[in-house]
Design a protein around this motif. Structure first.
Motif, short mmCIF file in Angstrom:
data_model
loop_
_atom_site.label_atom_id
_atom_site.label_comp_id
_atom_site.label_asym_id
_atom_site.label_seq_id
_atom_site.Cartn_x
_atom_site.Cartn_y
_atom_site.Cartn_z
N PRO A 71 0.90 -1.17 -0.07
CA PRO A 71 -0.06 0.04 0.06
C PRO A 71 0.91 1.32 -0.13
O PRO A 71 0.38 2.22 -0.63
CB PRO A 71 -0.83 -0.09 1.28
CG PRO A 71 -0.84 -1.50 1.39
CD PRO A 71 0.48 -2.10 1.07
N GLY A 72 1.88 1.16 0.76
CA GLY A 72 2.76 2.39 0.74
C GLY A 72 3.37 2.77 -0.58
O GLY A 72 3.72 4.06 -1.08
N GLY A 112 2.79 5.95 -3.01
CA GLY A 112 4.06 6.77 -3.63
C GLY A 112 3.86 6.68 -4.94
O GLY A 112 4.58 7.75 -5.60
N LEU A 113 3.62 5.71 -5.71
CA LEU A 113 3.45 5.80 -7.03
C LEU A 113 2.32 6.86 -7.56
O LEU A 113 2.41 7.36 -8.59
CB LEU A 113 3.28 4.35 -7.56
CG LEU A 113 4.46 3.47 -7.48
CD1 LEU A 113 3.98 2.08 -8.05
CD2 LEU A 113 5.77 3.89 -8.30
N ALA A 114 1.28 6.67 -6.82
CA ALA A 114 0.46 7.62 -6.94
C ALA A 114 0.69 9.05 -7.09
O ALA A 114 0.36 9.96 -7.81
CB ALA A 114 -1.02 7.41 -6.17
N GLY A 115 1.36 9.18 -5.89
CA GLY A 115 1.91 10.71 -5.67
C GLY A 115 2.66 11.03 -6.87
O GLY A 115 2.96 12.29 -7.27
N LEU A 116 3.79 10.19 -7.28
CA LEU A 116 4.79 10.39 -8.14
C LEU A 116 3.95 10.87 -9.50
O LEU A 116 4.37 11.82 -10.15
CB LEU A 116 5.71 9.08 -8.53
CG LEU A 116 7.11 9.09 -7.74
CD1 LEU A 116 7.70 7.88 -7.84
CD2 LEU A 116 7.78 10.39 -7.90
N PRO A 131 15.70 4.47 -8.36
CA PRO A 131 15.90 3.56 -7.08
C PRO A 131 14.48 3.27 -6.19
O PRO A 131 14.50 2.23 -5.86
CB PRO A 131 17.08 4.36 -6.24
CG PRO A 131 16.85 5.56 -6.49
CD PRO A 131 16.58 6.03 -7.86
N TYR A 132 13.75 4.35 -6.30
CA TYR A 132 12.46 4.16 -5.62
C TYR A 132 11.61 3.25 -6.16
O TYR A 132 11.02 2.13 -5.72
CB TYR A 132 11.93 5.64 -5.48
CG TYR A 132 10.33 5.37 -4.65
CD1 TYR A 132 10.33 5.25 -3.14
CD2 TYR A 132 9.27 5.54 -5.38
CE1 TYR A 132 9.13 5.28 -2.46
CE2 TYR A 132 7.98 5.21 -4.74
CZ TYR A 132 7.88 5.30 -3.31
OH TYR A 132 6.59 5.11 -2.88
N ILE A 133 11.45 3.55 -7.36
CA ILE A 133 10.61 2.67 -8.42
C ILE A 133 11.04 1.23 -8.55
O ILE A 133 10.70 0.07 -8.45
CB ILE A 133 10.12 3.45 -9.66
CG1 ILE A 133 9.49 4.51 -9.45
CG2 ILE A 133 9.60 2.33 -10.79
CD1 ILE A 133 9.38 5.45 -10.75
N ALA A 167 0.99 11.28 2.82
CA ALA A 167 0.14 10.78 3.66
C ALA A 167 0.02 9.18 3.61
O ALA A 167 -0.17 8.54 4.33
CB ALA A 167 -1.25 11.33 3.18
N GLY A 168 0.55 8.74 2.46
CA GLY A 168 0.54 7.15 2.15
C GLY A 168 1.59 6.53 3.07
O GLY A 168 2.17 5.50 2.79
N ASN A 169 2.85 7.49 3.33
CA ASN A 169 4.02 6.95 3.83
C ASN A 169 4.48 7.66 5.16
O ASN A 169 5.50 8.15 5.24
CB ASN A 169 5.14 7.06 2.84
CG ASN A 169 4.87 6.05 1.64
OD1 ASN A 169 5.36 4.90 1.68
ND2 ASN A 169 4.35 6.82 0.42
N LEU A 170 3.16 7.86 5.92
CA LEU A 170 3.74 8.88 7.22
C LEU A 170 4.83 8.02 8.06
O LEU A 170 5.83 8.77 8.80
CB LEU A 170 2.66 9.03 8.14
CG LEU A 170 1.40 9.72 7.41
CD1 LEU A 170 0.27 9.80 8.41
CD2 LEU A 170 1.90 11.21 7.20
N ALA A 171 4.94 6.75 8.23
CA ALA A 171 6.04 6.33 8.88
C ALA A 171 7.41 6.10 8.36
O ALA A 171 8.26 6.03 9.13
CB ALA A 171 5.42 4.88 9.19
#
Length: 404
Positions: free
Chosen positions: A215-216, A220-224, A327-329, A388-392
């Motif tokens: 989910p995170g 992240g992909l949606a935000g990108l 590197p994230y993707i 919001a999807g990766n607050l932690a």
């Protein structure tokens, strides 16, 4: 007799430079060619670009899946480069609305995958030969890609102004030919034949498990997609904004792109250091806010000289969204480099759809200033989705590798 080894790293560097040329020579001028020169309406132009993006989604996913299955990734890079020769060569040789639509809507979806396939090959090659330097080499070669954006746009702008704007597509077609030649040469180098063994599917797991995303990562992909979509809307609008609202020229469009790239290169070095201190999610979310600030300020300008002063912000935000994203993707789907790397194309394609659709709607009346305001809002939205999807993960130090 000892056979001479090919300088693979140098060839891959040259390949990434020519890959940069294909984008740097054409992307800043796409809307000027389609709308201003060929007379396409913003809506028709957006439809063509969106069609190409939709087709590219399926092409990239298919090629990404195949690249993890085929014994040789080099063939896919060669095929996509040949498609680039055809697409941009067609626009140069037959400059018309029909040729532009065919090239961008039907052929470029395959050619556009060349960038992602090249990076997929790069990562697999260094995983095999220099696993300790994989991330460094990927980042370094992305910087070579950026160097093309420093050199080419001002030159392309001068050529377009002095000769023909369609010559930028000739430059791109020749660059695709150079990339095809490089990978044809690499086909005869035994060391360059690399592949990663595919991960073993768990017993009873479905085929779709190969595409599983956490989910995170999805957030992240949606935000990108939203943030890069805002950048695409900026790219499509700003060249026309420069010419129509700021009193600039086609050459100014080239200088705008070139200066931005010149700022990007040192920013990438800063970002490489920041990735050892902050999570990639933190950097990418911050980049969205930086881009929003730049685009928002640009929309309020009335002179070309003032725009040049803001390009530090543009270079910093663009550098993060175009380098830290790699590197994230590539880590998105564990054990599947090809399929994960194809997500780079998916993000780019979805962003192109968003940017093109936004351009078609918002710029239909020639109000490019309003389109920029909306692009700034989109960039903020993308940053919020990523965060919001990766607050932690926000602000957290990257885990250190164990030493022994």
């Amino acid at each position: 007799m000892t056979r001479m080894r090919l300088p693979v790293t140098a060839l891959l560097g040259a390949n990434m430079f020519f890959s940069g040329v294909t984008y740097a020579a054409t992307m800043p001028y796409a809307s000027l060619v389609g709308v201003d020169t060929l007379g396409m309406s913003p809506g028709w132009f957006a439809t063509v670009m969106s069609t190409g993006a939709i087709c590219g989604t399926f092409v990239s996913l298919g090629l990404g899946y195949l690249s993890d299955k085929l014994p040789d990734r080099r063939i896919l890079v060669l095929i996509t480069a040949l498609a680039g020769i055809l697409a941009h060569g067609l626009i140069y040789l037959i400059p018309s609305q029909a040729s532009f639509a065919i090239a961008m809507g039907l052929i470029m979806p395959l050619a556009g995958a060349c960038y992602g396939q090249s990076f997929g090959y790069v990562r697999v090659y260094y995983v095999k030969h220099r696993p300790d330097r994989v991330d460094f080499m990927v980042t370094s070669l992305r910087t070579v890609f950026t160097l093309a954006w420093i050199v080419v746009p001002p030159l392309a702008g001068w050529i377009a102004a002095e000769y023909s704007i369609f010559d930028v597509y000739l430059a791109s077609s020749l660059s695709y030919a150079a990339m095809a030649g490089i990978f044809a040469l690499l086909l005869v180098e035994p060391r360059a034949a690399v592949q990663m063994p595919p991960p073993v599917r768990a017993k009873g797991a479905s085929l779709l498990s190969a595409f599983e995303l956490q989910p995170g990562i999805l957030a992240g992909l949606a935000g990108l997609i939203v943030m890069v979509g805002a950048m695409r809307l900026l790219t499509l609008s700003v060249s026309l904004f420069i010419v129509s609202d700021l009193g600039g020229t086609v050459a100014d469009v080239g200088f705008y792109a070139g200066i931005t790239a010149a700022v990007e290169a040192p920013c990438m070095l800063l970002l490489a250091w920041l990735t050892t201190k902050l999570s990639k999610e933190t950097i990418l979310a911050a980049a969205g806010l930086v881009m929003a600030l730049f685009i928002g300020l640009t929309s309020a300008l009335n002179s070309m000289s003032a725009l040049y002063w803001l390009l530090l912000l543009n270079g910093l935000g663009t550098a993060a969204l175009m380098s830290v994203n790699i590197p994230y993707i590539q880590d998105a789907i564990k054990g599947r480099i090809g399929l994960s790397t194809s997500l780079m194309d998916i993000v780019a394609i979805a962003a192109n759809i968003l940017g093109a659709a936004g351009f078609g709607i918002l710029a239909a009346g020639g109000n490019y200033r309003f389109a920029l305001v909306c692009a700034a809002g989109l960039s903020v939205l993308g940053a919020i989705v990523m965060a919001a999807g990766n607050l932690a993960r926000l602000g957290r130090l990257r885990p250190q590798a164990a030493t022994g």
